[in-house]
Design a protein around this motif. Structure first.
Motif, PDB file in Angstrom:
ATOM      1  N   THR A  47       0.850  -1.200   0.000  1.00 43.10           N
ATOM      2  CA  THR A  47       0.000   0.000   0.000  1.00 43.10           C
ATOM      3  C   THR A  47       0.881   1.244   0.000  1.00 43.10           C
ATOM      4  N   ILE A  48       0.549   2.198  -0.845  1.00 43.39           N
ATOM      5  CA  ILE A  48       1.265   3.468  -0.921  1.00 43.39           C
ATOM      6  C   ILE A  48       0.400   4.546  -0.288  1.00 43.39           C
ATOM      7  N   GLY A  49       0.980   5.307   0.629  1.00 49.28           N
ATOM      8  CA  GLY A  49       0.267   6.386   1.294  1.00 49.28           C
ATOM      9  C   GLY A  49       0.752   7.751   0.837  1.00 49.28           C
ATOM     10  N   PHE A  93      -0.330  -1.724  -7.091  1.00 47.80           N
ATOM     11  CA  PHE A  93      -0.305  -1.119  -5.765  1.00 47.80           C
ATOM     12  C   PHE A  93      -1.701  -0.652  -5.354  1.00 47.80           C
ATOM     13  N   SER A  94      -1.907  -0.581  -4.060  1.00 48.85           N
ATOM     14  CA  SER A  94      -3.080   0.097  -3.505  1.00 48.85           C
ATOM     15  C   SER A  94      -2.629   1.467  -3.026  1.00 48.85           C
ATOM     16  N   ASN A 147     -10.503  15.381  -4.282  1.00 50.65           N
ATOM     17  CA  ASN A 147     -10.614  13.977  -3.872  1.00 50.65           C
ATOM     18  C   ASN A 147     -11.248  13.134  -4.971  1.00 50.65           C
ATOM     19  N   LYS A 148     -12.181  13.714  -5.692  1.00 49.03           N
ATOM     20  CA  LYS A 148     -12.853  12.987  -6.772  1.00 49.03           C
ATOM     21  C   LYS A 148     -11.867  12.618  -7.880  1.00 49.03           C
ATOM     22  N   ASP A 149     -10.906  13.511  -8.155  1.00 45.78           N
ATOM     23  CA  ASP A 149      -9.898  13.210  -9.179  1.00 45.78           C
ATOM     24  C   ASP A 149      -9.096  11.970  -8.802  1.00 45.78           C
ATOM     25  N   GLY A 187      -8.446   5.728  -9.129  1.00 49.94           N
ATOM     26  CA  GLY A 187      -8.340   4.427  -8.475  1.00 49.94           C
ATOM     27  C   GLY A 187      -7.844   4.464  -7.047  1.00 49.94           C
ATOM     28  N   ALA A 188      -7.572   5.653  -6.512  1.00 51.76           N
ATOM     29  CA  ALA A 188      -7.081   5.761  -5.139  1.00 51.76           C
ATOM     30  C   ALA A 188      -8.236   5.750  -4.147  1.00 51.76           C
TER      31      ALA A 188
END
Length: 310
Positions: free
Chosen positions: A56-58, A85-86, A101-103, A108-109
């Motif tokens: 997972t990538i933050g 990746f997530s 946030n919608k972008d 896929g995030a």
């Protein structure tokens, strides 16, 4: 004519190591050719690691005052998602950079909290995390960010307590093989351009010369101190805006680069050389720094732009 028996070739498909053996018949015929022997390698073991689908990538929101950048754009999120990746993006992380946030969700995030963003396996940031944010990192995680380790020893000691693996983007060498990772140069290029734009905004008149019915306005004169990536970007931008530009650097090799952009290179008479390693200038002595400061303050009629750290 010598009639040579065919050689036996075996090629290891993993190591591409060719094994050549001469038959015993050659020895019986009196040939003294040395036998070519190559150690037959075992297939290389598969590297141990974690599949991308399990990582997972933050992407936390930048907490530094007036920092508008974000570590990952929605376009980059699509690439990471395609690799498996997530990606967890903190709520509002890209708002200052005009990414909603919608972008990120459309790319896929997943929009998560600050704790969940810092709790990922790999954390991507522009600036180094604050000391209180380090406690949010998962033990043994990876942090990719600008860190400037020589200036932030306390930060490194704190990261060591979390057993974090740190990739300092500011430490990437300026070599051809690592050019795609050279975020420092790309940011310096933007800084040089933006520095001139901000200077023009605060300047009292036009950069370029103007001839009007009311009279003539001379072009602005600008002195750019430092001929690195940021300095050269600033020189090119100011020249394109019509200013009379002069540049200065402690490295003699920069003179040709400054002049190639149409600027005048100012030279001071001193014996010390500013050439460093890796394409960077070295730290100069106090006497030269004082001379350079005296020189710049004596040209107060110019618009002075420092592209190097004082």
């Amino acid at each position: 004519m010598f009639r040579l028996l065919p050689l036996v070739h075996r090629v290891d498909k993993f190591s591409a190591c060719k094994v050549q053996r001469f038959p015993e018949a050659l020895k019986r015929r009196g040939f003294r050719t040395a036998t070519l022997k190559y150690a037959e390698k075992e297939p290389a073991p598969a590297p141990k690691g974690i599949p991308c689908s399990n990582l997972t990538i933050g992407v936390p929101k930048e907490s530094f005052t007036k920092e508008c950048r974000v570590a990952v754009t929605p376009a980059a999120v699509k690439t990471l998602i395609k690799e498996g990746f997530s990606v967890n993006v903190e709520d509002g992380a890209g708002a200052a950079a005009n990414f909603t946030n919608k972008d990120y969700e459309e790319a896929g995030a997943k929009i998560k909290s600050k704790v969940e963003a810092f709790g990922a396996d790999i954390v991507l940031k522009v600036r180094s995390p604050a000391v209180e944010e380090i406690d949010l990192l998962k033990e043994g995680s990876n942090l990719i960010s600008f860190v400037y380790p020589a200036q932030n020893k306390d930060l490194l000691d704190k990261l060591a307590t979390r057993k974090a693996t740190l990739f300092g983007m500011d430490c990437v060498p300026r070599i051809s093989r690592a050019q795609v990772f050279d975020a420092l140069s790309s940011m310096a290029n933007i800084a040089g351009y933006k520095g001139v734009i901000e200077a023009a905004n605060n300047f009292g008149r036009f950069f370029t010369g103007q001839i009007t019915a009311a009279g003539k306005v001379p072009p602005a004169k600008m002195l750019v101190i430092g001929g690195g990536v940021a300095g050269l970007s600033a020189i090119g931008t100011a020249k394109n805006m019509g200013a009379v530009v002069r540049g200065f650097d402690t490295r003699a090799a920069v003179k040709e680069q400054v002049e190639s952009l149409g600027a005048e290179f100012l030279e001071l008479e001193y014996e010390e050389s500013g050439e460093g390693t890796g394409g960077y200038a070295k730290e100069m002595s106090q006497s030269l720094s004082k001379l350079r400061w005296t020189f710049s303050t004596s040209n107060v009629k110019m618009l002075i732009l420092w592209s190097r750290q004082l």
